[in-house]
Design an enzyme around this catalytic site. Structure first.
Site, PDB file in Angstrom:
ATOM      1  N   ASP A  34      32.141   4.883 101.780  1.00 44.17           N
ATOM      2  CA  ASP A  34      31.975   3.505 102.237  1.00 44.17           C
ATOM      3  C   ASP A  34      33.103   2.686 101.634  1.00 44.17           C
ATOM      4  O   ASP A  34      34.194   3.217 101.403  1.00 44.17           O
ATOM      5  CB  ASP A  34      30.586   2.977 101.857  1.00 44.17           C
ATOM      6  N   HIS A  80      36.265   3.210 103.203  1.00 44.74           N
ATOM      7  CA  HIS A  80      36.289   2.172 104.219  1.00 44.74           C
ATOM      8  C   HIS A  80      37.154   1.007 103.782  1.00 44.74           C
ATOM      9  O   HIS A  80      37.034  -0.098 104.310  1.00 44.74           O
ATOM     10  CB  HIS A  80      34.869   1.684 104.545  1.00 44.74           C
TER      11      HIS A  80
END
Length: 494
Positions: free
Chosen positions: A300, A323
């Site tokens: 993430d 991310h």
């Protein structure tokens, strides 16, 4: 240390201000058993508290106490060896060392050593400049625990072995919170450090059917989906986290909320690319933070910055796969979100879904202001530069008129390659509250493979190009919009 922390927070504020001023003032072309026992005070400060965490999208943390902030980086070298550790060498003739083995820990990786750690903490907490030691060549398993203060100043929690939670949801004690594992609460002037590893045993958590795309036929099933964040600092000040390897967290690896004065240095954080919701470092309601010389790869956000955060400096950090570095998400459930004075410089982002991102929900209020992204190397990154004021986790989000205001954002010396599945620059700003005062300078992004399919995208975005951007961003509008939302609704108090 506190004087140094105060000094650097001031430096961060001044530096951010100078950078933003500079970016907007250049002539433009078009904008972390006692071995030696000290006499301790006859006071017990240990007071555990049943704290629960807040999630990624909203915060109910009380306001932090007024304290002093963060130290500067010791160097600007990003550790390339993931086994890098930065704990100090313990000298029994000089230190008060509370070795958990002297308090009954076994360290075989299967015995529950929680009581030993709690006992060592109670003793160390009463002694100034004490060291709680989890020694090398041992693996300690402890259950969800709150290490609570206040304690005598200078406390150091040093992990030189391996520290881990029970393996998976089925082994998690039913009486324990499934939202957090280790919590440090109401502490001042504490260091969390060592040459060891914090192992999260997250694999079984990631496979829960409620996780994204883990149900039958790649679906995501409804129902309770609590998973513990690995390390949480709550309502604490003047913190140092240095040198540890933190890996495979069930959810967030490390989070700070209601804190002030945080130095994070020389960490290695890692989990697989497809591990869901495993943010590396999450910050919310926290002020005066420095994150330096660290390597983060996860499933993430590499670093996520939530509401109530200000004066954050990120430097010499390598992210990816991840991310990217995200401001947000902000404004969920019509909440107010205030983020200001964030600087990201001298970083590398590689093989990531996003590069530097600002994401807000429609219907929120508040502001994101004073952000500087400077000297960032992108390597095969999708969505290198993105502002998304239409952030939504489903297809059912409706268009709303209110929004978190985004303004005074500088992108300078951002170069490298992008994944051509998306345009490298994407500014999707609110229909009602435009993004304003965006500055682009020396932005040069080329396809990693193949050819660009889409040109940069802009919607209601205003700013300047101080140099020619590659690819050209002709959609960025000059000047200011003719109408701006009411300041009382969208601004934040300082």
């Amino acid at each position: 240390m506190e004087k140094i922390l105060r000094l650097l927070c001031l430096i961060i504020v001044i530096t951010s201000t100078i950078l933003l001023f500079y970016s907007n003032s250049i002539n433009v072309e078009g904008r972390h058993h006692i071995s030696k026992k000290k006499k301790s005070k006859n006071v017990s400060h240990y007071a555990p508290s049943p704290i629960e965490g807040s999630d990624n999208e909203s915060s109910s943390s009380p306001s932090p106490p007024p304290v002093s902030p963060v130290s500067s980086p010791t160097n600007n070298i990003v550790p390339s060896d993931p086994s890098y550790g930065g704990g100090s060498t313990l000298n029994p003739d000089e230190e008060c060392i509370f070795d958990v083995m002297e308090y009954g820990a076994v360290g075989d990786g299967s015995t529950d050593d929680t009581e030993a750690f709690v006992a060592a903490w109670k003793a160390a907490c009463q002694v100034e400049s004490a060291v709680l030691l989890a020694p090398a060549d041992r693996t300690f398993m402890i259950t969800s625990t709150i290490f609570s203060g206040p304690c005598e100043p200078g406390l150091e929690f040093q992990v030189n072995g391996v520290l881990m939670p029970p393996e998976g949801p089925d082994c998690w004690p039913k009486e324990d919170s499934k939202r957090q594992w280790i919590v440090f609460y109401k502490l001042n002037n504490m260091t969390f450090t060592g040459t060891g590893t914090i192992e999260g045993n997250g694999e079984e958590w990631w496979e829960l059917p409620c996780k994204p795309h883990k149900g039958p036929n790649g679906s995501t099933l409804p129902g309770p989906c609590d998973s513990p964040s690995l390390i949480r600092f709550f309502m604490s000040s003047n913190l140092t986290v240095r040198g540890l390897r933190i890996q495979n967290s069930p959810m967030f690896h490390m989070k700070f909320d209601g804190c002030e004065g945080v130095l994070i240095d020389q960490l290695s954080i890692s989990s697989p690319k497809l591990s869901p919701n495993t943010d590396g470092i999450h910050i919310e309601d926290t002020k005066c933070v420095g994150i330096y010389n660290s390597v983060i790869s996860n499933g993430d956000d590499c670093i996520s910055i939530g509401p109530g955060s200000s004066n954050v400096e990120i430097e010499a950090v390598t992210c990816g796969p991840s991310h990217g570095i995200s401001i947000g998400s902000l404004g969920v459930h019509h909440s107010q979100a205030c983020v200001s004075n964030i600087t990201v410089r001298n970083t590398i982002i590689r093989d990531s879904d996003n590069g530097v991102r600002i994401k807000t929900w429609q219907g929120g209020s508040g502001s994101v202001t004073g952000l500087s992204f400077d000297t960032i190397q992108m390597e095969n990154v999708r969505n290198c530069i993105i502002i998304d004021q239409y952030y939504c986790l489903s297809k059912g989000c409706r268009n709303e008129t209110s929004a978190v205001s985004v303004r005074d954002i500088s992108y300078r010396n951002i170069k490298g390659t992008y994944d051509v599945r998306s345009a490298p620059i994407h500014f999707a700003c609110s229909d009602t509250i435009a993004c304003t005062n965006i500055t682009m300078s020396e932005v040069e992004l080329l396809p990693h493979e193949g050819e660009l399919v889409d040109d940069p995208f802009c919607w209601n975005a205003y700013g300047i190009q101080q140099t020619l951007t590659i690819p050209p961003i002709d959609c960025l509008q000059d000047g200011m919009p003719q109408t701006i939302g009411e300041a009382v609704e969208y601004s934040c108090s300082t």
